[in-house]
Design a protein around this motif. Structure first.
Motif, PDB file in Angstrom:
ATOM      1  N   LEU A  27       0.801  -1.214   0.000  1.00 44.51           N
ATOM      2  CA  LEU A  27       0.000   0.000   0.000  1.00 44.51           C
ATOM      3  C   LEU A  27       0.841   1.274   0.000  1.00 44.51           C
ATOM      4  O   LEU A  27       0.420   2.307  -0.536  1.00 44.51           O
ATOM      5  CB  LEU A  27      -0.928   0.008   1.220  1.00 44.51           C
ATOM      6  N   LEU A  28       2.023   1.218   0.612  1.00 46.16           N
ATOM      7  CA  LEU A  28       2.895   2.393   0.747  1.00 46.16           C
ATOM      8  C   LEU A  28       4.275   2.050   0.187  1.00 46.16           C
ATOM      9  O   LEU A  28       5.256   1.920   0.922  1.00 46.16           O
ATOM     10  CB  LEU A  28       2.998   2.808   2.215  1.00 46.16           C
ATOM     11  N   PRO A  29       4.374   1.877  -1.136  1.00 49.04           N
ATOM     12  CA  PRO A  29       5.612   1.344  -1.731  1.00 49.04           C
ATOM     13  C   PRO A  29       6.838   2.229  -1.595  1.00 49.04           C
ATOM     14  O   PRO A  29       7.964   1.746  -1.672  1.00 49.04           O
ATOM     15  CB  PRO A  29       5.229   1.159  -3.205  1.00 49.04           C
ATOM     16  N   GLY A  30       6.637   3.516  -1.366  1.00 47.72           N
ATOM     17  CA  GLY A  30       7.788   4.399  -1.217  1.00 47.72           C
ATOM     18  C   GLY A  30       8.332   4.458   0.191  1.00 47.72           C
ATOM     19  O   GLY A  30       9.298   5.171   0.453  1.00 47.72           O
ATOM     20  N   GLY A  31       7.716   3.701   1.107  1.00 40.47           N
ATOM     21  CA  GLY A  31       8.145   3.730   2.500  1.00 40.47           C
ATOM     22  C   GLY A  31       9.337   2.842   2.775  1.00 40.47           C
ATOM     23  O   GLY A  31       9.930   2.257   1.864  1.00 40.47           O
ATOM     24  N   ARG A  32       9.680   2.729   4.044  1.00 37.11           N
ATOM     25  CA  ARG A  32      10.808   1.893   4.443  1.00 37.11           C
ATOM     26  C   ARG A  32      10.561   1.408   5.878  1.00 37.11           C
ATOM     27  O   ARG A  32       9.797   2.008   6.629  1.00 37.11           O
ATOM     28  CB  ARG A  32      12.118   2.672   4.384  1.00 37.11           C
ATOM     29  N   ARG A  33      11.236   0.316   6.227  1.00 39.82           N
ATOM     30  CA  ARG A  33      11.101  -0.236   7.573  1.00 39.82           C
ATOM     31  C   ARG A  33      12.051   0.467   8.531  1.00 39.82           C
ATOM     32  O   ARG A  33      13.222   0.682   8.225  1.00 39.82           O
ATOM     33  CB  ARG A  33      11.383  -1.737   7.570  1.00 39.82           C
ATOM     34  N   GLU A  34      11.519   0.822   9.696  1.00 44.89           N
ATOM     35  CA  GLU A  34      12.317   1.375  10.782  1.00 44.89           C
ATOM     36  C   GLU A  34      11.899   0.659  12.060  1.00 44.89           C
ATOM     37  O   GLU A  34      10.885   0.975  12.664  1.00 44.89           O
ATOM     38  CB  GLU A  34      12.107   2.886  10.921  1.00 44.89           C
ATOM     39  N   GLY A  35      12.673  -0.352  12.449  1.00 47.67           N
ATOM     40  CA  GLY A  35      12.322  -1.130  13.623  1.00 47.67           C
ATOM     41  C   GLY A  35      11.009  -1.863  13.426  1.00 47.67           C
ATOM     42  O   GLY A  35      10.848  -2.644  12.494  1.00 47.67           O
ATOM     43  N   ARG A  36      10.043  -1.587  14.294  1.00 49.99           N
ATOM     44  CA  ARG A  36       8.730  -2.235  14.210  1.00 49.99           C
ATOM     45  C   ARG A  36       7.730  -1.408  13.415  1.00 49.99           C
ATOM     46  O   ARG A  36       6.523  -1.635  13.502  1.00 49.99           O
ATOM     47  CB  ARG A  36       8.167  -2.477  15.610  1.00 49.99           C
ATOM     48  N   GLU A  37       8.200  -0.438  12.656  1.00 49.67           N
ATOM     49  CA  GLU A  37       7.297   0.433  11.903  1.00 49.67           C
ATOM     50  C   GLU A  37       7.660   0.461  10.434  1.00 49.67           C
ATOM     51  O   GLU A  37       8.825   0.286  10.055  1.00 49.67           O
ATOM     52  CB  GLU A  37       7.343   1.859  12.460  1.00 49.67           C
ATOM     53  N   TRP A  38       6.642   0.680   9.595  1.00 52.46           N
ATOM     54  CA  TRP A  38       6.843   1.001   8.184  1.00 52.46           C
ATOM     55  C   TRP A  38       6.453   2.465   8.040  1.00 52.46           C
ATOM     56  O   TRP A  38       5.344   2.865   8.393  1.00 52.46           O
ATOM     57  CB  TRP A  38       5.951   0.120   7.299  1.00 52.46           C
ATOM     58  N   VAL A  39       7.380   3.306   7.581  1.00 53.52           N
ATOM     59  CA  VAL A  39       7.126   4.739   7.513  1.00 53.52           C
ATOM     60  C   VAL A  39       7.129   5.206   6.068  1.00 53.52           C
ATOM     61  O   VAL A  39       7.909   4.729   5.245  1.00 53.52           O
ATOM     62  CB  VAL A  39       8.164   5.537   8.339  1.00 53.52           C
ATOM     63  N   ALA A  40       6.248   6.135   5.752  1.00 52.99           N
ATOM     64  CA  ALA A  40       6.150   6.714   4.415  1.00 52.99           C
ATOM     65  C   ALA A  40       5.796   8.188   4.561  1.00 52.99           C
ATOM     66  O   ALA A  40       5.402   8.646   5.638  1.00 52.99           O
ATOM     67  CB  ALA A  40       5.088   5.987   3.590  1.00 52.99           C
ATOM     68  N   GLY A  41       5.952   8.922   3.478  1.00 52.78           N
ATOM     69  CA  GLY A  41       5.693  10.354   3.530  1.00 52.78           C
ATOM     70  C   GLY A  41       4.222  10.709   3.630  1.00 52.78           C
ATOM     71  O   GLY A  41       3.849  11.681   4.279  1.00 52.78           O
ATOM     72  N   ASP A  42       3.383   9.923   2.952  1.00 49.10           N
ATOM     73  CA  ASP A  42       1.952  10.207   2.942  1.00 49.10           C
ATOM     74  C   ASP A  42       1.196   8.936   2.572  1.00 49.10           C
ATOM     75  O   ASP A  42       1.803   7.891   2.308  1.00 49.10           O
ATOM     76  CB  ASP A  42       1.627  11.333   1.951  1.00 49.10           C
ATOM     77  N   LEU A  43      -0.121   9.027   2.529  1.00 47.18           N
ATOM     78  CA  LEU A  43      -0.951   7.866   2.239  1.00 47.18           C
ATOM     79  C   LEU A  43      -0.941   7.476   0.771  1.00 47.18           C
ATOM     80  O   LEU A  43      -1.529   6.464   0.387  1.00 47.18           O
ATOM     81  CB  LEU A  43      -2.384   8.107   2.723  1.00 47.18           C
ATOM     82  N   ALA A  44      -0.257   8.283  -0.058  1.00 49.75           N
ATOM     83  CA  ALA A  44      -0.051   7.897  -1.455  1.00 49.75           C
ATOM     84  C   ALA A  44       1.177   6.992  -1.592  1.00 49.75           C
ATOM     85  O   ALA A  44       1.447   6.472  -2.669  1.00 49.75           O
ATOM     86  CB  ALA A  44       0.105   9.134  -2.336  1.00 49.75           C
ATOM     87  N   GLY A  45       1.924   6.837  -0.492  1.00 54.59           N
ATOM     88  CA  GLY A  45       3.083   5.946  -0.508  1.00 54.59           C
ATOM     89  C   GLY A  45       4.378   6.614  -0.893  1.00 54.59           C
ATOM     90  O   GLY A  45       5.344   5.943  -1.256  1.00 54.59           O
ATOM     91  N   SER A  46       4.445   7.952  -0.799  1.00 60.00           N
ATOM     92  CA  SER A  46       5.685   8.659  -1.121  1.00 60.00           C
ATOM     93  C   SER A  46       6.726   8.447  -0.025  1.00 60.00           C
ATOM     94  O   SER A  46       6.370   8.153   1.121  1.00 60.00           O
ATOM     95  CB  SER A  46       5.412  10.163  -1.271  1.00 60.00           C
TER      96      SER A  46
END
Length: 346
Positions: free
Chosen positions: A22-41
């Motif tokens: 759903l958020l392909p531009g994100g990355r894993r940080e520990g126990r979280e997947w973080v992205a810039g926005d809900l568009a997956g940036s």
């Protein structure tokens, strides 16, 4: 038909795979997947818990949104329509109608982490962010100064332009697919640059660019801050003398507004409410003012505020929580209203 609660549970079991899709531009940080926005940036505007008892729980602090794994499917793919999200989720989990009464298959396993690749990507983003800032010019006389003036922030009233801010007329904007003017700020952790914050502007500086996400981060934000004002001591944060008061605001505009009204304070922006509790402050600073917005009044935001208060109190500091007056979402909005009132009275 399988209950919705069971589908939510199965989605949560495969939270990392779901977040990656759903958020392909994100990355894993520990126990979280973080992205810039809900568009997956790329960026750090959205956080999805991908492990542990809260797997599948997510929050978009800038928009004041949060929910479970099914809610994430709904907002990312179907404009919030949970009926369509439910159909998609059943397909993603492999739950055909004929099989829905049987045992559901295990969700797709998460991809193995490429730790070295993630490290290289993070360093590349940091370098790009630093390069954007270095390629810019000081903000006096640029559309960035016009933008701040439109928010009621006068560089003349401040007495000087913060060195950490620059204007870059050709900042790449993924949403536009082209270079665009932006105000660029360095994000630092204990004096080391970890990323850059971009505020995309209208070409003449009269407001932000008309795009979905006018504020974006390139690089990291965790533990990072934008050091906008040095206060009475005029010393770098690492050399802050005893007796310094620091005000921590979320955004750049709010931080500069506070600097206008309390120039004797040291003022920093922490980029997001979720990052406010993660800053490393020198031991000489014992007086901390946490400047909270009034927008995004939800459980995730309240928890982030409580964490920030608890963090600095546990360090033995004096902590004072501040908010704008009722009816204003942040200090800058209140400041602008006061300016309009003074002009009207004149």
């Amino acid at each position: 038909m399988m209950e919705i609660g069971e589908i939510v549970r199965l989605l949560a079991q495969g939270a990392e795979s779901l977040a990656r899709e759903l958020l392909p531009g994100g990355r894993r940080e520990g126990r979280e997947w973080v992205a810039g926005d809900l568009a997956g940036s790329p960026g750090r505007g959205v956080s999805v818990c991908i492990a542990g008892p809260k797997a599948g729980i997510w929050g978009d602090f800038s928009a004041g949104l949060h929910g479970d794994a099914l809610d994430l499917v709904a907002v990312c793919r179907f404009g919030g329509n949970k009926t369509e999200a439910l159909k998609w989720a059943r397909g993603w989990l492999g739950l055909g109608e004929a099989r829905s009464g049987g045992r559901a298959p295990a969700p797709p396993p998460p991809r193995p982490r490429d730790v070295e690749g993630e490290r290289r990507e993070a360093e590349q983003r940091r370098q790009k962010g630093r390069g954007l800032w270095a390629a810019g010019v000081p903000i006096p006389g640029t559309p960035a100064e016009v933008y701040l003036a439109g928010r009621g922030i006068s560089l003349e009233a401040l007495g000087r332009a913060p060195n950490v801010l620059r204007f870059n007329a050709r900042t790449w904007c993924t949403e536009r697919g082209a270079a665009h003017p932006a105000m660029v700020a360095l994000i630092q952790d204990q004096g080391f640059t970890i990323g850059a914050h971009r505020t995309f502007l209208a070409p003449d500086g009269r407001g932000k660019a008309r795009i979905k996400a006018a504020k974006k981060v390139l690089g990291a934000t965790d533990g990072g801050l934008i050091p906008l004002w040095r206060g009475a001591s005029d010393k770098p944060l690492k050399d802050a003398p005893e007796g310094d008061t620091i005000a921590i605001a979320e955004g750049i505009e709010d931080a500069l507004t506070i600097a206008l009204h309390c120039p004797e304070w040291r003022v920093v922006a922490c980029v997001s409410i979720g990052n406010m509790a993660k800053l490393t402050l020198p031991p000489t600073i014992m007086d901390v003012r946490l400047c909270f917005d009034r927008d995004g009044e939800n459980p995730a935001v309240r928890t982030a505020r409580e964490r920030a208060i608890d963090r600095y109190m546990r360090e033995g500091r004096s902590v004072f929580a501040m908010q704008p007056a009722e009816g204003f979402k942040d200090f800058n909005e209140e400041h602008q209203a006061a300016l309009r009132g003074r002009r009207g009275a004149a």
